[in-house]
Design a protein around this motif. Sequence first.
Motif, PDB file in Angstrom:
ATOM      1  N   TRP A 283       5.973  -2.047  -9.506  1.00  0.00           N
ATOM      2  CA  TRP A 283       5.488  -1.854 -10.859  1.00  0.00           C
ATOM      3  C   TRP A 283       5.711  -3.087 -11.735  1.00  0.00           C
ATOM      4  CZ3 TRP A 283       2.888   2.464 -12.180  1.00  0.00           C
ATOM      5  CH2 TRP A 283       3.052   3.608 -11.385  1.00  0.00           C
ATOM      6  N   ALA A 284       4.850  -3.231 -12.727  1.00  0.00           N
ATOM      7  CA  ALA A 284       5.077  -4.120 -13.863  1.00  0.00           C
ATOM      8  C   ALA A 284       4.859  -3.284 -15.115  1.00  0.00           C
ATOM      9  CB  ALA A 284       4.121  -5.312 -13.842  1.00  0.00           C
ATOM     10  N   GLU A 285       5.544  -3.640 -16.186  1.00  0.00           N
ATOM     11  CA  GLU A 285       5.371  -2.895 -17.428  1.00  0.00           C
ATOM     12  C   GLU A 285       3.919  -2.958 -17.870  1.00  0.00           C
ATOM     13  OE1 GLU A 285       8.271  -4.302 -20.220  1.00  0.00           O
ATOM     14  OE2 GLU A 285       9.955  -3.684 -18.973  1.00  0.00           O
ATOM     15  N   GLY A 286       3.385  -1.812 -18.256  1.00  0.00           N
ATOM     16  CA  GLY A 286       1.986  -1.728 -18.656  1.00  0.00           C
ATOM     17  C   GLY A 286       1.043  -1.281 -17.558  1.00  0.00           C
ATOM     18  N   THR A 287       1.515  -1.228 -16.313  1.00  0.00           N
ATOM     19  CA  THR A 287       0.661  -0.745 -15.227  1.00  0.00           C
ATOM     20  C   THR A 287       0.491   0.761 -15.327  1.00  0.00           C
ATOM     21  OG1 THR A 287       1.331  -2.528 -13.747  1.00  0.00           O
ATOM     22  CG2 THR A 287       0.403  -0.576 -12.720  1.00  0.00           C
ATOM     23  N   VAL A 288      -0.725   1.215 -15.019  1.00  0.00           N
ATOM     24  CA  VAL A 288      -1.049   2.633 -14.968  1.00  0.00           C
ATOM     25  C   VAL A 288      -1.455   2.968 -13.540  1.00  0.00           C
ATOM     26  CG1 VAL A 288      -2.664   4.423 -15.746  1.00  0.00           C
ATOM     27  CG2 VAL A 288      -1.738   2.767 -17.388  1.00  0.00           C
ATOM     28  N   ALA A 289      -0.937   4.065 -12.996  1.00  0.00           N
ATOM     29  CA  ALA A 289      -1.342   4.555 -11.677  1.00  0.00           C
ATOM     30  C   ALA A 289      -1.997   5.921 -11.834  1.00  0.00           C
ATOM     31  CB  ALA A 289      -0.148   4.647 -10.741  1.00  0.00           C
TER      32      ALA A 289
END
Length: 322
Positions: A283-289
């Motif tokens: 993950w990176a901050e701001g990622t949406v799954a």
Amino acid sequence: MLETGVPAGGVGTDQASHDRPRATPAIDLLEGRRSLRRLPGDGPERCHGDYTAVTVTPVGVTLGAEITGVDLSAPLPAEVRREIHRALLEWKVLFFPGQHLDSAAQRAFGRLWGELETNPLLEAGDDPSVVRFAKGGAGRQTYENIWHVDTSFRPAPAMGAILRMVTTPPFGGDTLWADMGAAYDNLSDAVRARIDDAVAVHDMVPGFARFLDAGKLAELADVFPPVTHPVVRIHPETGRRTLFVNASFTTRIVGMEPAESDALLRHLFAQAHTPEFQVRYRWAEGTVAFWDNRATQHYAVGDYGSHVRVAERVAIAGDAPF
């Protein structure tokens, strides 16, 4: 010995194992081969038409793709929404890096696919449809580090879920997904014959007993009594047979003796552990799954110690499995 290719007590050996023939494995391990199809009839190299409204970059063989060229905080044109849905069916879990949505935009994106669930078993954010996972630090440690299907203890489990990463730890905190269509494909013929028409009990109590006091657990057990679902569900959109049991909530197979049920379930649970059926995402901050809960299981890795990991999730209401 069950016809799973593993002893009734599960995978293992004893001191006399070298004196008897080895059981035939349930999965063909010859040369490490697996059947890896994204959709019914696929080979791993097959593509299902060009995407023109978004860019789709695979990160796994049968599941997992990054989607770029779209702003999820803005209204989505119909063609973009159609291509995202097609990619979801093909890749089963989609990753949208660099989005930095707020809760309202996350809810609006989820509602493009249906009504949102509320879940009184988990801590809600500002809206009851938004579940907040804040783990590490001085607070509660992770409890999602077990393979599971979201809300399989409901009569109609979630169709899918959308998770946005708010805070990432400096290391760890990845999530894994497993393709349960591929898991089913690679079961032996004998195991498939045993489970194709079987049903299993799903119960919220085993999954939450460690985290709720006895009074709250009893109260919620009345709200969510055990339900039964097919051991093998048919995906309502792709038609694919998908293994639909999970270690968090599936407790027994109806009509089997307890020892037989336990041994077979252990074998079926273990299929999610096969690396060829998985994708692991950093993950990176701001990622949406966005994942298809009808086709996958997932596991949030609790390997970030005292560091903090914060994410928020909405779940899209689904249909009863068949």
